[in-house]
Design an enzyme around this catalytic site. Structure first.
Site, short mmCIF file in Angstrom:
data_model
loop_
_atom_site.label_atom_id
_atom_site.label_comp_id
_atom_site.label_asym_id
_atom_site.label_seq_id
_atom_site.Cartn_x
_atom_site.Cartn_y
_atom_site.Cartn_z
N LYS A 1 -48.92 -0.25 52.80
CA LYS A 1 -49.51 0.77 51.93
C LYS A 1 -49.40 0.30 50.48
O LYS A 1 -48.31 -0.02 50.02
CB LYS A 1 -48.74 2.08 52.14
CG LYS A 1 -49.08 3.17 51.13
CD LYS A 1 -48.27 4.44 51.40
CE LYS A 1 -48.48 5.45 50.29
NZ LYS A 1 -47.62 6.64 50.41
N GLY B 1 -31.22 14.09 65.39
CA GLY B 1 -31.61 12.69 65.63
C GLY B 1 -33.06 12.45 65.26
O GLY B 1 -33.79 11.72 65.93
N ALA C 1 -45.67 8.05 56.00
CA ALA C 1 -46.02 7.24 54.82
C ALA C 1 -44.80 7.20 53.89
O ALA C 1 -44.04 8.16 53.80
CB ALA C 1 -47.21 7.86 54.10
N LEU D 1 -34.83 17.24 56.07
CA LEU D 1 -35.51 18.53 55.92
C LEU D 1 -34.51 19.69 55.81
O LEU D 1 -34.84 20.74 55.27
CB LEU D 1 -36.45 18.76 57.11
CG LEU D 1 -37.61 17.75 57.20
CD1 LEU D 1 -38.39 17.95 58.50
CD2 LEU D 1 -38.54 17.88 56.00
N VAL E 1 -43.59 13.69 61.88
CA VAL E 1 -44.86 13.42 61.19
C VAL E 1 -44.66 12.64 59.88
O VAL E 1 -45.62 12.42 59.18
CB VAL E 1 -45.67 14.70 60.91
CG1 VAL E 1 -46.41 15.14 62.15
CG2 VAL E 1 -44.79 15.80 60.37
N ALA F 1 -33.98 11.57 59.58
CA ALA F 1 -32.81 11.72 58.72
C ALA F 1 -31.53 11.38 59.48
O ALA F 1 -30.65 10.68 58.95
CB ALA F 1 -32.74 13.15 58.18
N SER G 1 -30.85 17.06 70.35
CA SER G 1 -31.31 17.80 71.52
C SER G 1 -32.74 17.38 71.85
O SER G 1 -33.66 17.62 71.06
CB SER G 1 -31.24 19.30 71.20
OG SER G 1 -32.15 20.00 71.98
C1 LIG Z 1 -46.40 18.04 57.62
C2 LIG Z 1 -45.38 17.04 57.23
C3 LIG Z 1 -45.76 15.76 56.83
C4 LIG Z 1 -44.81 14.84 56.41
N1 LIG Z 1 -45.21 13.61 55.97
C5 LIG Z 1 -44.29 12.78 55.43
C6 LIG Z 1 -44.67 11.52 54.91
O1 LIG Z 1 -45.81 11.10 54.97
N2 LIG Z 1 -43.70 10.78 54.32
C7 LIG Z 1 -42.40 11.17 54.24
O2 LIG Z 1 -41.58 10.47 53.67
N3 LIG Z 1 -42.03 12.33 54.80
C8 LIG Z 1 -42.93 13.14 55.37
N4 LIG Z 1 -42.52 14.32 55.91
C9 LIG Z 1 -41.10 14.62 55.99
C10 LIG Z 1 -40.48 13.88 57.18
O3 LIG Z 1 -41.15 14.20 58.36
C11 LIG Z 1 -39.04 14.25 57.29
O4 LIG Z 1 -38.39 14.06 56.07
C12 LIG Z 1 -38.35 13.40 58.29
O5 LIG Z 1 -39.02 13.39 59.50
C13 LIG Z 1 -36.95 13.85 58.51
O6 LIG Z 1 -36.89 14.97 59.33
P1 LIG Z 1 -35.46 15.42 59.80
O7 LIG Z 1 -34.81 14.27 60.52
O8 LIG Z 1 -34.74 15.98 58.64
O9 LIG Z 1 -35.74 16.62 60.79
P2 LIG Z 1 -36.34 16.68 62.35
O10 LIG Z 1 -37.27 15.56 62.56
O11 LIG Z 1 -36.80 18.05 62.49
O12 LIG Z 1 -35.05 16.42 63.20
C14 LIG Z 1 -34.13 17.45 63.48
C15 LIG Z 1 -33.16 16.99 64.54
O13 LIG Z 1 -32.17 18.00 64.70
C16 LIG Z 1 -31.98 18.25 66.07
N5 LIG Z 1 -31.50 19.63 66.25
C17 LIG Z 1 -31.94 20.74 65.62
N6 LIG Z 1 -31.29 21.82 66.06
C18 LIG Z 1 -30.39 21.37 66.99
C19 LIG Z 1 -29.44 21.99 67.83
N7 LIG Z 1 -29.27 23.32 67.85
N8 LIG Z 1 -28.72 21.21 68.67
C20 LIG Z 1 -28.89 19.86 68.69
N9 LIG Z 1 -29.77 19.22 67.93
C21 LIG Z 1 -30.53 19.97 67.10
C22 LIG Z 1 -33.35 18.03 66.69
O14 LIG Z 1 -33.26 17.77 68.07
C23 LIG Z 1 -33.79 16.79 65.90
O15 LIG Z 1 -33.24 15.63 66.52
C24 LIG Z 1 -43.45 15.21 56.39
C25 LIG Z 1 -43.07 16.47 56.84
C26 LIG Z 1 -44.01 17.39 57.25
C27 LIG Z 1 -43.57 18.74 57.72
#
Ligand SMILES: Cc1cc2nc3c(=O)[nH]c(=O)nc-3n(C[C@H](O)[C@H](O)[C@H](O)COP(=O)(O)OP(=O)(O)OC[C@H]3O[C@@H](n4cnc5c(N)ncnc54)[C@H](O)[C@@H]3O)c2cc1C
Length: 501
Positions: free
Chosen positions: A81, A15, A53, A336, A50, A18, A42
């Protein structure tokens, strides 16, 4: 013919940005009558939070969902921006701007870049930024949306957003829940597969309950719970080209003058971002642990903030590259979990958007046709590689030789496609957008010039206008841009008037 083979249950794992972007997309396009949409997250694990942008394509995503832009900015305490300011990248003390939108105007079927370069080589012009309304407005702290103003530059203003990632996930969650998405809180401790096909059948939570699905969207972040943990898709490591592998982030107090752009400042072994929001500034230092310790990285960051820190610094380790297969069996990795290219040009949220729009265009049924899956993987892998090359350019094309990190980057071999682009630019200053690549000729031109690449010649076609005529036309455009920027309100005033939180 066979009966309805449609997917009836979509289960989203995660959640973060993505997960909720996926949930909102399925809810909006398919709706709960097409399939049951469940999202498992979770609270204990939390989100990266983070990604703050974006690039202009984000507005298309909002439009697809039918979201009102002002409401979205109020809810996420967001700002506008107009591009990215790069400080100390080509050499220490040098600054340039990578603006959104066009630079100048194409004339007589010839690109503006060609005319500008001809004048530059004749010593008749200085900074290319003067021909971008986005760049001039940024330098003056101005912002407005485009208005209907005929041929004025004010008729076309390209922009993206900065926003608070935590608030964005919350905002999309209410959007998705209001449209029938069911959220399940809990930590997934086991994944169950079909004994013969290996397809994922259900995920099991710590309390023993199982959440089943026909299609699983893995949005579990870097860990790639299903795509890697269960299906072992493999990872293509690009850290030899993009060596930064850690970030430390900290928000700080904002200032009254809210810059309408992201700032990226090169540091000894990486770079620092500054992202102004309505209520604070987001900051982070991306660095390579081979060349810098955590202690040094955090102290560099803390000594370069605009205001008082508002939280403890938080480290995020990462590895640049992508999953070998982003769609395997009945699991599609979005966010990610599919890969990461570091945030230099704010492309991660775009890659989520792109993955979702391509998935919708190739949406499977219960047969999970392998041809469609392979096509999806090929397109996404190409997209990652094209963005990778644009990012590498920022590190490779530099005069910096003041630290071992910059010496590594300046002298590293680069992918063939990038090398060719650089060679073509060095000959006559030409840049091209190839196929559907994300960054267009203007972006390549702005960054190549900004990184201090100096072409040997200019495009001979620019000779179709005399030097005097070219200069007169460029002066005219420059004045029109400057006058337009004068007309614009400050970024802070625009936000107060339209979308203040
Ligand atoms: C340093 C940094 C800077 C960034 N800056 C930018 C930016 O400026 N612009 C941009 O477009 N993108 C940026 N990004 C990328 C951006 O943060 C991600 O693409 C975006 O937040 C998506 O993350 P996510 O949802 O894939 O993963 P996460 O935010 O990590 O979410 C993962 C989810 O999975 C759940 N989960 C994981 N394991 C389990 C489990 N076992 N059971 C239940 N739930 C689970 C977690 O609870 C969470 O809800 C940056 C990334 C980093 C690392």
């Amino acid at each position: 013919m066979s009966s309805d083979r449609r997917i009836r249950r979509i289960t989203i794992v995660g959640g973060g940005t993505a997960g909720w972007m996926s949930a909102a997309t399925f809810a909006r396009i398919l709706g709960p009558d097409y399939a049951e949409i469940t999202l498992v997250e979770s609270d204990e694990i939390g989100i990266v939070g983070v990604g703050e942008a974006t690039i202009p394509q984000m507005a298309t995503f909002n439009r697809m969902l039918g979201i009102d832009e002002d409401e979205f900015l109020r809810a996420t305490k967001g700002s506008f921006k107009l591009g990215i300011q790069f400080v100390d990248w080509g050499r220490k003390g040098h600054t340039y701007f990578h603006p959104f939108g066009h630079i100048g105007l194409h004339m007589e079927g010839v690109s503006f870049h060609a005319y500008w370069l001809r004048l530059k080589q004749a010593g008749l012009v200085d900074r290319i930024e003067d021909w971008s309304l986005q760049a001039v407005a940024s330098a003056r702290g101005k912002f407005m949306r485009a208005i209907n103003a005929g041929r004025s530059p004010l008729s076309e203003i390209a922009y993206a957003f900065h926003f608070d990632a935590g608030l964005y996930a919350r905002y999309l969650r209410s959007f998705a829940e209001a449209r029938g998405v069911v959220r399940r809180e809990g930590k997934i401790v086991r994944v169950h597969q079909h004994p013969e096909t290996g397809f994922v059948q259900s995920v099991e939570l710590a309390d023993g309950t199982k959440v089943e699905g026909d299609l699983f969207i893995d949005c579990s972040g870097f860990r790639g719970l299903l795509i890697e943990g269960t299906l072992k898709a493999g990872y293509v490591d690009w850290s030899h080209h993009l060596p930064c592998n850690r970030a430390v982030a900290v928000p700080c107090e904002g200032t009254e003058a809210m810059a309408p752009y992201t700032r990226s400042t090169a540091r000894k072994a990486g770079w620092q971002w500054r992202i102004p929001l309505q209520h604070r500034i987001g900051n982070g230092h991306v660095f390579c642990s081979e060349y810098m310790s955590d202690d040094e990285a955090v102290s560099l960051l803390l000594s370069n903030l605009d205001g008082k820190p508002l939280a403890d610094p938080r480290f995020v380790p990462f590895q640049t590259g992508h999953r070998r297969k982003m769609w395997d069996k009945n699991v599609v990795a979005i966010g990610l979990s599919s890969g990461f290219l570091e945030p230099l040009e704010s492309t991660s949220i775009w890659l989520i958007q792109s993955g979702l729009s391509r998935l919708m265009a190739m949406f499977p049924d219960l047969d999970f046709d392998p041809v469609t899956r392979d096509r999806y993987n090929r397109i996404l892998t190409t997209e990652y590689a094209e963005i990778r090359d644009f990012l590498i350019l920022h590190y490779k094309a530099t005069e910096r030789d003041d630290t071992p990190f910059w010496n590594y980057c300046r002298t590293m071999p680069v992918p063939e496609r990038l090398q060719e682009k650089m060679d073509v630019f060095m000959a006559h200053g030409r840049t091209f957008r190839e196929n559907e690549e994300l960054f267009n000729d203007t972006s390549w031109f702005a960054v190549m010039l900004g990184q201090l690449m100096v072409p040997r010649g200019y495009d001979p076609v620019a000779n179709i206008l005399s030097l005097d005529e070219t200069k007169a036309r460029l002066d005219h455009i420059k004045d029109a841009i400057s006058n337009s920027a004068d007309y614009m309100p400050t970024h802070r005033d625009f936000i107060r008037q339209h979308c203040g939180a």
